[in-house]
Design an enzyme around this catalytic site. Structure first.
Site, PDB file in Angstrom:
ATOM      1  N   GLU A  42       1.179  -0.106  -2.539  1.00 46.28           N
ATOM      2  CA  GLU A  42       0.431  -0.966  -1.657  1.00 46.28           C
ATOM      3  C   GLU A  42       0.042   0.142  -0.136  1.00 46.28           C
ATOM      4  OE1 GLU A  42       0.666  -4.992   0.811  1.00 46.28           O
ATOM      5  OE2 GLU A  42       2.383  -4.099  -0.173  1.00 46.28           O
ATOM      6  N   ASP A 117      -7.360  -3.357   7.479  1.00 50.53           N
ATOM      7  CA  ASP A 117      -8.150  -3.231   8.987  1.00 50.53           C
ATOM      8  C   ASP A 117      -9.623  -2.966   8.587  1.00 50.53           C
ATOM      9  OD1 ASP A 117      -9.244  -2.642  11.383  1.00 50.53           O
ATOM     10  OD2 ASP A 117      -7.223  -1.799  12.226  1.00 50.53           O
ATOM     11  N   GLU A 193      -2.816 -13.619   3.593  1.00 47.22           N
ATOM     12  CA  GLU A 193      -3.596 -14.376   2.824  1.00 47.22           C
ATOM     13  C   GLU A 193      -3.024 -15.949   2.812  1.00 47.22           C
ATOM     14  OE1 GLU A 193      -4.722 -14.048  -2.213  1.00 47.22           O
ATOM     15  OE2 GLU A 193      -3.073 -12.821  -1.249  1.00 47.22           O
TER      16      GLU A 193
END
Length: 213
Positions: A42, A117, A193
């Site tokens: 990730e 970003d 999220e």
């Protein structure tokens, strides 16, 4: 928005047992290190919840969380170290611009890009994690038919990424412009999220696959 410095987190980070300080020395050896046949990374893990939750959901899979911000990485590291459940999970605190040096050819099976970003100004486009600069490195480290799974709330970044991945030779295998309208218990919900879900904002998601020649 840049995260303020969290002193206890930056102080803790160098001592963290989950931290890999010289990731390039592990290139080609991550699966052996984590005792796994499958490796996920990730990029931009923030405070670390997603990789931690996924590592718990998939205990046989190896996870490498990458975060350049020291404070966020320190917070993630403490969570990882204090969680007593056995996990195949490590942390890299570096800028991912050098990611191609940290993993061997075809070593990574899945790359997660969660709410990266967007770098909205055109002059900073090369800093986007879905720019050609990064995609060239991803192609080298992804396994045969390896995947990139991207989630974002930013429609402009999503549109930009669709074109960039296509131009780089990736094949789209999944796409959604409102990912959480259905339950996806197989995929952990990140902190960002959950915020966007609570506000009723759609989550854009796409999965690309790369087949080596």
């Amino acid at each position: 928005m840049r995260m303020r410095k969290v002193k206890w987190a930056t102080d803790y980070l160098p001592t963290a047992s989950c931290l890999v300080k010289e990731p390039s020395k592990q290139a080609g050896n991550w699966k052996k290190l984590l005792d796994t046949d499958t490796l996920h990374i990730e990029i931009g893990c923030g405070k670390g919840n997603y990789s931690l939750d996924m590592a718990k959901m998939y205990p046989d899979t190896g996870f490498i969380a990458i975060e350049k911000n020291e404070s966020a990485a320190g917070i993630a590291a403490k969570k990882y170290d204090e969680d007593t459940e056995k996990k195949r999970l490590k942390l890299i605190q570096e800028d991912a611009s050098s990611i191609g040096e940290w993993f061997g050819p075809r070593e990574v099976d899945v790359i997660h890009l969660n709410f990266s970003d967007p770098w909205p100004k055109k002059r900073y486009a090369k800093r986007r994690l879905s720019s050609a600069t990064f995609l060239d490195q991803y192609k080298r480290i992804l396994s045969f038919n390896g995947e990139i799974q991207m989630k974002t709330d930013n429609s402009a970044l999503f549109e930009y990424s669709l074109i960039e991945f296509q131009n780089a030779g990736f094949k789209m295998v999944e796409i959604s412009v409102d990912y959480r309208r259905e339950k996806h218990d197989e995929d952990a919900i990140t902190e960002y999220e959950q915020k966007f879900i609570s506000l009723g904002q759609p989550i854009y998601r796409c999965v690309w696959r790369y087949a080596h020649d």
